[in-house]
Design a protein around this motif. Structure first.
Motif, PDB file in Angstrom:
ATOM      1  N   TRP A 160      46.063  39.854  30.553  1.00 38.37           N
ATOM      2  CA  TRP A 160      47.279  39.419  29.789  1.00 38.37           C
ATOM      3  C   TRP A 160      48.177  39.335  29.909  1.00 38.37           C
ATOM      4  O   TRP A 160      49.091  38.648  30.051  1.00 38.37           O
ATOM      5  N   THR A 161      48.655  40.717  30.150  1.00 38.86           N
ATOM      6  CA  THR A 161      50.216  40.852  30.798  1.00 38.86           C
ATOM      7  C   THR A 161      50.492  39.932  32.130  1.00 38.86           C
ATOM      8  O   THR A 161      51.622  39.740  32.290  1.00 38.86           O
ATOM      9  N   LEU A 200      30.902  53.813  26.347  1.00 39.34           N
ATOM     10  CA  LEU A 200      33.059  54.093  25.873  1.00 39.34           C
ATOM     11  C   LEU A 200      33.682  54.300  27.510  1.00 39.34           C
ATOM     12  O   LEU A 200      34.369  53.369  27.035  1.00 39.34           O
ATOM     13  N   VAL A 201      33.154  54.166  28.465  1.00 43.04           N
ATOM     14  CA  VAL A 201      33.948  53.991  29.448  1.00 43.04           C
ATOM     15  C   VAL A 201      33.866  52.601  29.773  1.00 43.04           C
ATOM     16  O   VAL A 201      35.201  52.332  30.071  1.00 43.04           O
ATOM     17  N   GLY A 202      33.294  52.088  29.574  1.00 42.44           N
ATOM     18  CA  GLY A 202      32.661  50.338  30.026  1.00 42.44           C
ATOM     19  C   GLY A 202      33.584  50.181  29.072  1.00 42.44           C
ATOM     20  O   GLY A 202      34.956  49.089  29.734  1.00 42.44           O
ATOM     21  N   LEU A 203      33.795  50.386  27.555  1.00 44.18           N
ATOM     22  CA  LEU A 203      34.854  49.727  26.962  1.00 44.18           C
ATOM     23  C   LEU A 203      36.114  49.800  27.020  1.00 44.18           C
ATOM     24  O   LEU A 203      36.707  49.098  27.505  1.00 44.18           O
ATOM     25  N   VAL A 204      36.563  51.005  27.357  1.00 43.14           N
ATOM     26  CA  VAL A 204      38.290  51.094  27.849  1.00 43.14           C
ATOM     27  C   VAL A 204      38.287  50.422  28.935  1.00 43.14           C
ATOM     28  O   VAL A 204      39.208  49.978  29.497  1.00 43.14           O
ATOM     29  N   LEU A 205      37.140  50.315  30.320  1.00 45.64           N
ATOM     30  CA  LEU A 205      37.964  49.886  31.525  1.00 45.64           C
ATOM     31  C   LEU A 205      37.949  48.128  31.375  1.00 45.64           C
ATOM     32  O   LEU A 205      38.875  47.667  32.030  1.00 45.64           O
ATOM     33  N   THR A 206      36.892  47.987  30.809  1.00 45.71           N
ATOM     34  CA  THR A 206      37.678  46.039  30.062  1.00 45.71           C
ATOM     35  C   THR A 206      38.347  45.954  29.563  1.00 45.71           C
ATOM     36  O   THR A 206      38.463  45.190  29.655  1.00 45.71           O
ATOM     37  N   GLY A 241      41.398  47.882  29.443  1.00 48.06           N
ATOM     38  CA  GLY A 241      42.427  48.424  30.808  1.00 48.06           C
ATOM     39  C   GLY A 241      42.319  47.018  31.556  1.00 48.06           C
ATOM     40  O   GLY A 241      43.674  46.315  31.520  1.00 48.06           O
ATOM     41  N   VAL A 242      41.443  45.905  31.706  1.00 46.35           N
ATOM     42  CA  VAL A 242      41.330  44.943  32.568  1.00 46.35           C
ATOM     43  C   VAL A 242      41.953  43.630  32.046  1.00 46.35           C
ATOM     44  O   VAL A 242      42.623  43.174  32.224  1.00 46.35           O
TER      45      VAL A 242
END
Length: 231
Positions: free
Chosen positions: A97-98, A83-89, A91-92
């Motif tokens: 994108w922005t 789950l932490v890996g998915l959140v970090l991915t 976020g990156v």
């Protein structure tokens, strides 16, 4: 002659007794050997399951209560790690994108401004060949241009207007200058519009490539009366 016959007749009986005794002795030794060896082992004893060595090989139904708790702890940790890996991915990906891929990102606006400079005849007279014009962020001790940070400011005013301001350096075979971009995005709009884009070169007049204020003033019709101009 009778005595000889009697001796010959006794030999088969002796052989029968010896064979019977040998068979009984063999059976007794075999039984004793089996009793000495004891029961056949069921197999190697498995090691206890802990959160650090559990590989999922032992079925759930064969686990003890502490071992089930250990497996549950390990699986919870693995789920949290994923789950932490998915959140970090995520976020990156959002930052990429922005800041890079979005049509309104500062990187895209920076590249558009450079393209305008390279296509403007006045800028070509100042800097030289368009293919040799380079743009980069603030000056640093690092000689690599890609490592020079791009100065930018983003803010939203009281009217809800988004402002994006970029400041970067422009270099060419002839001169070195500084460019500044100010873009605005009105409420309800999805794209930025130029407020101004200009280039300053020391010893030369400022070159405006975009200037919404000047365009707005030029679009107003004026008339004169009694020698006075009215907007």
């Amino acid at each position: 002659m009778k005595t000889v016959t009697s001796l010959v007749a006794l030999r088969p009986a002796t052989s029968f007794i010896s064979a019977h005794s040998l068979r009984a002795s063999t059976i007794a030794r075999s039984y004793a050997t089996q009793n000495t060896q004891g029961p056949t082992p069921l197999g190697p004893k498995r090691r206890g399951v802990t959160p650090f060595n559990d590989d999922g090989y032992v079925p759930w139904k064969e686990l003890s209560v502490p071992e089930k708790a250990a497996r549950a702890t390990q699986q919870s940790f693995n789920f949290g790690f994923v789950l932490v890996g998915l959140v970090l991915t995520g976020g990156v990906g959002y930052l990429l994108w922005t800041d890079v891929f979005s049509p309104n990102s500062k990187t895209v606006q920076f590249n558009r401004a450079i393209d305008k400079i390279k296509k403007d005849e006045r800028c070509l007279e100042l800097f030289g060949d368009a293919k040799k014009i380079l743009a980069h962020g603030e000056e640093t001790n690092n000689k690599w241009q890609r490592a020079r940070p791009l100065a930018s400011t983003e803010r939203v005013d009281k009217q809800g207007v988004h402002h994006l301001i970029l400041h970067f350096h422009v270099e060419g075979p002839r001169n070195h200058g500084v460019a500044q971009v100010h873009m605005v995005k009105l409420p309800g709009h999805s794209d930025y519009e130029y407020k101004y884009l200009f280039v300053d070169v020391k010893g030369h007049e400022r070159v405006y490539l975009e200037n919404s204020e000047a365009n707005r003033s030029a679009g107003k019709k004026s008339f004169s009366m009694f020698g006075v101009k009215w907007d």
